[in-house]
Design a protein around this motif. Structure first.
Motif, PDB file in Angstrom:
ATOM      1  N   UNK A  54      34.457  34.214  58.748  1.00  0.00           N
ATOM      2  CA  UNK A  54      35.619  33.792  58.107  1.00  0.00           C
ATOM      3  C   UNK A  54      34.410  33.002  56.838  1.00  0.00           C
ATOM      4  N   UNK A  55      34.483  33.546  55.856  1.00  0.00           N
ATOM      5  CA  UNK A  55      33.929  32.492  54.581  1.00  0.00           C
ATOM      6  C   UNK A  55      34.351  32.354  53.887  1.00  0.00           C
ATOM      7  N   UNK A  56      34.059  32.129  52.780  1.00  0.00           N
ATOM      8  CA  UNK A  56      35.048  31.311  52.008  1.00  0.00           C
ATOM      9  C   UNK A  56      34.298  31.600  50.157  1.00  0.00           C
ATOM     10  N   UNK A  57      35.558  32.421  49.232  1.00  0.00           N
ATOM     11  CA  UNK A  57      34.172  33.022  48.073  1.00  0.00           C
ATOM     12  C   UNK A  57      35.770  31.958  46.776  1.00  0.00           C
ATOM     13  N   UNK A  58      35.217  32.116  45.431  1.00  0.00           N
ATOM     14  CA  UNK A  58      36.027  31.905  44.466  1.00  0.00           C
ATOM     15  C   UNK A  58      36.154  33.858  44.427  1.00  0.00           C
ATOM     16  N   UNK A  59      37.269  34.381  43.661  1.00  0.00           N
ATOM     17  CA  UNK A  59      37.818  35.317  43.214  1.00  0.00           C
ATOM     18  C   UNK A  59      37.230  34.566  41.425  1.00  0.00           C
ATOM     19  N   UNK A  60      36.528  36.357  40.797  1.00  0.00           N
ATOM     20  CA  UNK A  60      36.456  36.127  39.677  1.00  0.00           C
ATOM     21  C   UNK A  60      37.643  36.570  38.835  1.00  0.00           C
ATOM     22  N   UNK A  61      38.000  35.827  37.532  1.00  0.00           N
ATOM     23  CA  UNK A  61      39.228  36.297  37.139  1.00  0.00           C
ATOM     24  C   UNK A  61      38.633  37.833  36.493  1.00  0.00           C
ATOM     25  N   UNK A  62      39.920  38.273  36.412  1.00  0.00           N
ATOM     26  CA  UNK A  62      40.251  40.212  36.045  1.00  0.00           C
ATOM     27  C   UNK A  62      39.116  40.203  34.472  1.00  0.00           C
ATOM     28  N   UNK A  63      39.001  39.159  33.593  1.00  0.00           N
ATOM     29  CA  UNK A  63      38.160  39.467  32.462  1.00  0.00           C
ATOM     30  C   UNK A  63      36.870  39.134  32.505  1.00  0.00           C
ATOM     31  N   UNK A  64      35.939  38.289  33.590  1.00  0.00           N
ATOM     32  CA  UNK A  64      35.001  37.829  33.809  1.00  0.00           C
ATOM     33  C   UNK A  64      34.283  39.092  34.429  1.00  0.00           C
ATOM     34  N   UNK A  65      35.377  39.567  35.523  1.00  0.00           N
ATOM     35  CA  UNK A  65      35.256  40.400  36.081  1.00  0.00           C
ATOM     36  C   UNK A  65      35.317  42.182  35.554  1.00  0.00           C
ATOM     37  N   UNK A  66      35.542  42.492  34.609  1.00  0.00           N
ATOM     38  CA  UNK A  66      35.144  43.714  33.699  1.00  0.00           C
ATOM     39  C   UNK A  66      34.322  43.286  32.734  1.00  0.00           C
ATOM     40  N   UNK A  67      33.722  42.052  32.447  1.00  0.00           N
ATOM     41  CA  UNK A  67      32.468  42.363  31.193  1.00  0.00           C
ATOM     42  C   UNK A  67      31.987  42.550  32.645  1.00  0.00           C
ATOM     43  N   UNK A  68      31.076  41.839  33.596  1.00  0.00           N
ATOM     44  CA  UNK A  68      30.373  42.103  34.506  1.00  0.00           C
ATOM     45  C   UNK A  68      30.312  43.664  35.085  1.00  0.00           C
ATOM     46  N   UNK A  69      31.259  44.103  35.434  1.00  0.00           N
ATOM     47  CA  UNK A  69      30.649  45.668  35.661  1.00  0.00           C
ATOM     48  C   UNK A  69      30.546  46.605  34.065  1.00  0.00           C
ATOM     49  N   UNK A  70      30.562  46.428  33.152  1.00  0.00           N
ATOM     50  CA  UNK A  70      29.981  47.416  32.340  1.00  0.00           C
ATOM     51  C   UNK A  70      28.691  46.962  32.210  1.00  0.00           C
ATOM     52  N   UNK A  71      27.843  45.749  32.487  1.00  0.00           N
ATOM     53  CA  UNK A  71      26.244  45.873  32.677  1.00  0.00           C
ATOM     54  C   UNK A  71      26.328  45.859  33.832  1.00  0.00           C
ATOM     55  N   UNK A  72      26.787  45.977  35.053  1.00  0.00           N
ATOM     56  CA  UNK A  72      26.728  45.402  36.773  1.00  0.00           C
ATOM     57  C   UNK A  72      25.045  46.645  37.085  1.00  0.00           C
ATOM     58  N   UNK A  73      25.159  47.846  36.924  1.00  0.00           N
ATOM     59  CA  UNK A  73      23.981  48.487  36.523  1.00  0.00           C
ATOM     60  C   UNK A  73      22.494  47.733  36.525  1.00  0.00           C
TER      61      UNK A  73
END
Length: 101
Positions: A17-36
Motif C-alpha cells: 500500500x502506498x499513498x498518493x495525491x492524484x493530480x487534477x485533470x488540468x494539471x495532468x493535461x499540461x504535463x502530458x503536453x511536455x512529458x516527453x
C-alpha cells in the motif's frame, strides 16, 4: 514547470500500500503536453514537491491518463496527514534542483 493544487490523499495498492495525491485533470493535461521532454523513462516524471512545510523529491507516476504524486511516509508523519486528507501541493516538474517553495 510549476503547479499548485489541492487534492485528496488516496491509497493505491500495488505490491504494497502506498499513498498518493492524484493530480487534477488540468494539471495532468499540461504535463502530458511536455512529458516527453521531462520523463526519464516509462512516462515517470521527476518532481520536487511540498506539502505544508515539508519538501521532498519523487516522481509522478502515470495512471489512467493522469498522474499520481507519491506521498512518502516521512512527509505523512511530518505533516500529520494520511488517507482521505485534503492537502495543498506545490510541485516543480522536471528540475529536481528547483525548490517548490
Amino acid at each position: 514547470m510549476e503547479f499548485e493544487f489541492s487534492g485528496e490523499i488516496i491509497s493505491w495498492r500495488g505490491p504494497a500500500p502506498y499513498l498518493f495525491v492524484p493530480l487534477p485533470a488540468d494539471v495532468a493535461a499540461d504535463l502530458r503536453e511536455v512529458a516527453s521532454a521531462l520523463t526519464y523513462g516509462w512516462g515517470v516524471i521527476p518532481v520536487a514537491a511540498r506539502i505544508g512545510g515539508t519538501d521532498w523529491t519523487t516522481s509522478l507516476f502515470p495512471k489512467d491518463g493522469g498522474y499520481l504524486l507519491g506521498v512518502k511516509v516521512a512527509v505523512q508523519r511530518a505533516e500529520g496527514v494520511g488517507e482521505g486528507d485534503r492537502v495543498q501541493v506545490r510541485l516543480v516538474a522536471g528540475d529536481l534542483g528547483a525548490s517548490p517553495a
